[in-house]
Design a protein around this motif. Structure first.
Motif, short mmCIF file in Angstrom:
data_model
loop_
_atom_site.label_atom_id
_atom_site.label_comp_id
_atom_site.label_asym_id
_atom_site.label_seq_id
_atom_site.Cartn_x
_atom_site.Cartn_y
_atom_site.Cartn_z
N ARG A 1 -0.23 5.17 0.75
CA ARG A 1 -1.34 6.05 1.13
C ARG A 1 -0.74 7.37 1.61
NH1 ARG A 1 -5.34 3.98 5.63
NH2 ARG A 1 -3.89 5.07 6.98
N ASN B 1 -3.30 6.87 -3.21
CA ASN B 1 -3.81 5.76 -2.40
C ASN B 1 -3.83 4.51 -3.27
OD1 ASN B 1 -4.97 4.21 -0.41
ND2 ASN B 1 -6.96 5.21 -0.49
N ARG B 2 -2.66 3.87 -3.40
CA ARG B 2 -2.50 2.75 -4.33
C ARG B 2 -2.37 1.43 -3.59
NH1 ARG B 2 2.43 3.10 -7.04
NH2 ARG B 2 3.17 4.59 -5.52
N PHE B 3 -2.79 0.37 -4.27
CA PHE B 3 -2.72 -1.00 -3.77
C PHE B 3 -2.02 -1.85 -4.82
CE2 PHE B 3 -6.44 1.00 -2.09
CZ PHE B 3 -6.74 0.40 -0.88
N GLU C 1 -10.40 -1.05 -5.18
CA GLU C 1 -9.10 -0.50 -4.81
C GLU C 1 -8.36 0.10 -6.00
OE1 GLU C 1 -10.42 -3.45 -1.88
OE2 GLU C 1 -10.20 -3.54 -4.04
N ARG D 1 0.83 -1.21 0.00
CA ARG D 1 0.00 0.00 0.00
C ARG D 1 0.85 1.25 0.00
NH1 ARG D 1 -5.04 0.61 2.27
NH2 ARG D 1 -4.78 2.54 1.13
N GLU E 1 -9.36 -8.64 -4.87
CA GLU E 1 -8.19 -7.76 -4.77
C GLU E 1 -6.97 -8.29 -5.50
OE1 GLU E 1 -7.47 -7.29 -0.59
OE2 GLU E 1 -9.18 -5.96 -0.31
#
Length: 157
Positions: free
Chosen positions: A31, A109-111, A102, A29, A61
């Motif tokens: 953020r 705000n990356r996943f 996501e 993550r 996800e």
């Protein structure tokens, strides 16, 4: 001591520990200025069991298919419960599907799901999930007697 970062949207969650070829499936993550890793999973929906949540969330996800074996950890925080299950890897190569919620968060705000060597786990930044580090690393190394309950500072007062 490591600062614990609160979750943006708190709710009860279910998460899955997936091991495959000496690696663990984690969600990386970014953020704001934070960079950390977490066990994939998410909020338990009404009418859904925690085990169903794990299977659904990991597929949504990461596109990885799993079978839930058993609960091994639980972290309690401010009245919220995060149940963590040991899962069996079935199939898939982790990537964030374009239609995953996501994926729409943007650059601040990356996943990114992926496999991480078990040897790296003791040193990865976990932020909010820091209380899980020791029982997770020990459980993976020695086997889980579980479920082990971890209580955050908010619940211990």
């Amino acid at each position: 001591m490591v600062d614990v970062v609160p979750l943006a949207h708190k709710k009860n969650t279910a998460r899955g520990i997936v091991i495959h070829d000496g690696r663990i499936l984690l969600m990386e993550r970014w953020r704001g200025t934070l960079h950390y890793f977490s066990i994939p999973g998410g909020g338990i929906e009404p009418g859904e069991t925690p085990q169903q949540t794990v299977v659904r969330e990991i597929a949504e996800e990461t596109t990885v298919t799993v079978k839930v074996n058993r609960q091994v950890l639980e972290m309690r925080d401010g009245g919220f419960s995060h149940k963590i299950y040991l899962c069996e890897y079935i199939d898939g190569h982790p990537h964030m599907p374009d239609d995953a919620p996501e994926a729409a968060h943007g650059p601040e705000n990356r996943f990114q799901p992926g496999w991480v060597s078990l040897d790296e786990l003791p040193e990865l930044p976990l932020t909010y999930w820091e209380p899980l580090r020791e029982p997770l690393v020990n459980g993976l190394r020695l086997g889980f007697d579980g479920p082990v309950k971890i209580v955050s500072a908010k619940d211990s007062g």
